[in-house]
Structure formats: structure tokens, C-alpha cells
Design a protein around this motif. Structure first.
Motif, mmCIF file in Angstrom:
data_model
loop_
_atom_site.group_PDB
_atom_site.id
_atom_site.type_symbol
_atom_site.label_atom_id
_atom_site.label_comp_id
_atom_site.label_asym_id
_atom_site.label_seq_id
_atom_site.Cartn_x
_atom_site.Cartn_y
_atom_site.Cartn_z
ATOM 1 N N PHE A 9 -6.631 20.710 -6.006
ATOM 2 C CA PHE A 9 -6.970 19.371 -5.514
ATOM 3 C C PHE A 9 -6.052 18.297 -6.107
ATOM 4 C CE2 PHE A 9 -11.222 21.246 -4.452
ATOM 5 C CZ PHE A 9 -11.131 21.022 -3.087
ATOM 6 N N LEU A 10 -5.649 18.451 -7.349
ATOM 7 C CA LEU A 10 -4.698 17.507 -7.947
ATOM 8 C C LEU A 10 -3.349 17.554 -7.224
ATOM 9 C CD1 LEU A 10 -5.413 17.853 -11.768
ATOM 10 C CD2 LEU A 10 -5.892 15.893 -10.301
ATOM 11 N N ILE A 11 -2.884 18.768 -6.955
ATOM 12 C CA ILE A 11 -1.613 18.918 -6.234
ATOM 13 C C ILE A 11 -1.739 18.363 -4.816
ATOM 14 C CG2 ILE A 11 -0.011 20.614 -5.259
ATOM 15 C CD1 ILE A 11 -0.496 22.299 -7.797
ATOM 16 N N LEU A 12 -2.833 18.643 -4.142
ATOM 17 C CA LEU A 12 -3.055 18.121 -2.792
ATOM 18 C C LEU A 12 -3.099 16.598 -2.799
ATOM 19 C CD1 LEU A 12 -3.650 18.787 0.185
ATOM 20 C CD2 LEU A 12 -6.082 18.717 -0.410
ATOM 21 N N GLY A 13 -3.795 16.013 -3.764
ATOM 22 C CA GLY A 13 -3.843 14.552 -3.884
ATOM 23 C C GLY A 13 -2.464 13.960 -4.131
ATOM 24 N N PHE A 14 -1.669 14.626 -4.964
ATOM 25 C CA PHE A 14 -0.323 14.151 -5.243
ATOM 26 C C PHE A 14 0.557 14.194 -3.992
ATOM 27 C CE2 PHE A 14 4.059 14.951 -6.687
ATOM 28 C CZ PHE A 14 4.269 13.783 -7.417
ATOM 29 N N VAL A 15 0.449 15.266 -3.230
ATOM 30 C CA VAL A 15 1.229 15.401 -1.996
ATOM 31 C C VAL A 15 0.838 14.316 -0.992
ATOM 32 C CG1 VAL A 15 1.617 16.892 0.019
ATOM 33 C CG2 VAL A 15 1.724 17.853 -2.290
ATOM 34 N N VAL A 16 -0.442 14.048 -0.845
ATOM 35 C CA VAL A 16 -0.907 12.996 0.063
ATOM 36 C C VAL A 16 -0.397 11.634 -0.405
ATOM 37 C CG1 VAL A 16 -2.966 11.763 0.882
ATOM 38 C CG2 VAL A 16 -2.923 14.259 0.872
ATOM 39 N N TYR A 17 -0.462 11.375 -1.697
ATOM 40 C CA TYR A 17 0.034 10.105 -2.252
ATOM 41 C C TYR A 17 1.524 9.944 -1.985
ATOM 42 C CZ TYR A 17 1.852 6.888 -5.741
ATOM 43 O OH TYR A 17 2.533 5.888 -6.359
ATOM 44 N N LYS A 18 2.313 10.976 -2.256
ATOM 45 C CA LYS A 18 3.762 10.901 -2.035
ATOM 46 C C LYS A 18 4.085 10.718 -0.545
ATOM 47 C CE LYS A 18 6.423 11.140 -5.320
ATOM 48 N NZ LYS A 18 7.020 9.930 -5.841
ATOM 49 N N GLY A 19 3.330 11.355 0.330
ATOM 50 C CA GLY A 19 3.536 11.175 1.768
ATOM 51 C C GLY A 19 3.248 9.754 2.199
ATOM 52 N N TYR A 20 2.158 9.191 1.700
ATOM 53 C CA TYR A 20 1.815 7.796 2.020
ATOM 54 C C TYR A 20 2.884 6.852 1.480
ATOM 55 C CZ TYR A 20 -0.502 3.277 1.794
ATOM 56 O OH TYR A 20 -0.787 1.943 1.922
ATOM 57 N N GLU A 21 3.333 7.067 0.269
ATOM 58 C CA GLU A 21 4.350 6.213 -0.337
ATOM 59 C C GLU A 21 5.660 6.281 0.451
ATOM 60 O OE1 GLU A 21 6.739 6.801 -4.274
ATOM 61 O OE2 GLU A 21 4.739 6.014 -4.753
ATOM 62 N N ALA A 22 6.058 7.475 0.854
ATOM 63 C CA ALA A 22 7.293 7.626 1.635
ATOM 64 C C ALA A 22 7.168 6.926 2.986
ATOM 65 C CB ALA A 22 7.608 9.106 1.839
ATOM 66 N N PHE A 23 6.021 7.007 3.616
ATOM 67 C CA PHE A 23 5.813 6.369 4.910
ATOM 68 C C PHE A 23 5.895 4.850 4.805
ATOM 69 C CE2 PHE A 23 2.997 4.610 8.214
ATOM 70 C CZ PHE A 23 3.647 5.083 9.336
ATOM 71 N N THR A 24 5.238 4.274 3.796
ATOM 72 C CA THR A 24 5.265 2.805 3.643
ATOM 73 C C THR A 24 6.652 2.325 3.239
ATOM 74 O OG1 THR A 24 4.449 2.975 1.378
ATOM 75 C CG2 THR A 24 2.815 2.596 3.109
ATOM 76 N N GLU A 25 7.355 3.055 2.394
ATOM 77 C CA GLU A 25 8.719 2.676 2.019
ATOM 78 C C GLU A 25 9.643 2.724 3.233
ATOM 79 O OE1 GLU A 25 10.284 1.553 -0.779
ATOM 80 O OE2 GLU A 25 8.252 1.252 -1.521
ATOM 81 N N PHE A 26 9.441 3.674 4.112
ATOM 82 C CA PHE A 26 10.256 3.765 5.323
ATOM 83 C C PHE A 26 10.056 2.535 6.186
ATOM 84 C CE2 PHE A 26 10.635 4.927 9.823
ATOM 85 C CZ PHE A 26 11.975 5.280 9.842
ATOM 86 N N GLU A 27 8.803 2.093 6.357
ATOM 87 C CA GLU A 27 8.531 0.915 7.171
ATOM 88 C C GLU A 27 9.160 -0.335 6.559
ATOM 89 O OE1 GLU A 27 4.343 0.579 7.772
ATOM 90 O OE2 GLU A 27 4.329 2.090 9.337
ATOM 91 N N ILE A 28 9.066 -0.491 5.258
ATOM 92 C CA ILE A 28 9.657 -1.649 4.587
ATOM 93 C C ILE A 28 11.170 -1.612 4.721
ATOM 94 C CG2 ILE A 28 10.028 -2.737 2.339
ATOM 95 C CD1 ILE A 28 7.171 -1.802 1.610
ATOM 96 N N GLY A 29 11.756 -0.450 4.537
ATOM 97 C CA GLY A 29 13.206 -0.320 4.640
ATOM 98 C C GLY A 29 13.703 -0.632 6.039
ATOM 99 N N VAL A 30 12.967 -0.226 7.049
ATOM 100 C CA VAL A 30 13.377 -0.478 8.431
ATOM 101 C C VAL A 30 13.354 -1.981 8.730
ATOM 102 C CG1 VAL A 30 12.704 -0.168 10.840
ATOM 103 C CG2 VAL A 30 12.744 1.781 9.307
ATOM 104 N N SER A 31 12.316 -2.686 8.303
ATOM 105 C CA SER A 31 12.249 -4.123 8.589
ATOM 106 C C SER A 31 13.360 -4.873 7.864
ATOM 107 C CB SER A 31 10.882 -4.683 8.206
ATOM 108 O OG SER A 31 10.669 -4.556 6.818
ATOM 109 N N ASP A 32 13.705 -4.442 6.642
ATOM 110 C CA ASP A 32 14.813 -5.075 5.931
ATOM 111 C C ASP A 32 16.130 -4.829 6.650
ATOM 112 O OD1 ASP A 32 13.075 -5.989 4.023
ATOM 113 O OD2 ASP A 32 13.546 -4.410 2.565
#
Length: 114
Positions: A9-32
Motif C-alpha cells: 500500500f505504501l508503494i501504491l500510494g507513492f506511485v499514485v502520488y508521483k503520477g498525480y505530480e507528473a500530470f500537474t507539472e505537465f499542465e503547468i509546463g504546457v501553459s508556460d
């Protein structure tokens, strides 16, 4: 068995967190990148921006305007300009046409910044 479940569950939570972080960073990078491309491609857009405006004459007439990044920088520039010039300066939020990081025309003055 319970230690393995906790680690899973810790590994699964970490993977979900990293996926969410990558998705939001992609959106911010695109608008910039879109903003950078608009600036370099000289695409004209209309919107609210902060401007330092210089008025000359009696009655005062808008002579020049400058696009500024934020309110504090505008107020600093206004103070320096008023110390070195006899013109009247004003920081304001304006509705303007902008092309290549420069104000082409001011449509309406929305709010004066003090």
C-alpha cells in the motif's frame, strides 16, 4: 503477511502520488510554453494586464505605457520615474491588446493601483 500488505500500500500510494505530480507539472509546463510561444510569435491577444502609464501636458494626456509583470514592480518603477521626471505616472490594471510582450493599445482602464 501484514507487513507485505503495508509495504504494498505504501508503494501504491507513492506511485499514485508521483503520477498525480507528473500530470500537474505537465499542465503547468504546457501553459508556460504556450505563453512563451505567444510572446515570441507576436500573436496579439486581449486581456487584463498591469501597466505603468505616463501622462504629459495640461490637461494630462496619455503619452506612453509599459507592460509590467506585477504590482510591486510597477509601484517601484513609478517611484523611480517620478523622482527623475516631471511627468505624471500611474500604475493601473488595464484591458489592453498585447503583442510580443508589449502593449499595442489600451482599451479601458479598470483599476488604479496605489
Amino acid at each position: 503477511m501484514s507487513k507485505i500488505k503495508i509495504i504494498f500500500f505504501l508503494i501504491l500510494g507513492f506511485v499514485v502520488y508521483k503520477g498525480y505530480e507528473a500530470f500537474t507539472e505537465f499542465e503547468i509546463g504546457v501553459s508556460d510554453r504556450v505563453a512563451l510561444l505567444e510572446k515570441s510569435a507576436d500573436i496579439e491577444r486581449q486581456g487584463e494586464v498591469i501597466a505603468l502609464m505616463m501622462y504629459l501636458g495640461n490637461p494630462p494626456r496619455l503619452n506612453e505605457h509599459l507592460l509590467v509583470e506585477n504590482k510591486s514592480k510597477c509601484l517601484d518603477m513609478k517611484q523611480i520615474a517620478e523622482e527623475t521626471s516631471f511627468a505624471y505616472y500611474e500604475c493601473a490594471v488595464v484591458d489592453a491588446n498585447v503583442r510580443g510582450g508589449k502593449i499595442i493599445s489600451i482599451n479601458e482602464e479598470l483599476e488604479v493601483i496605489e
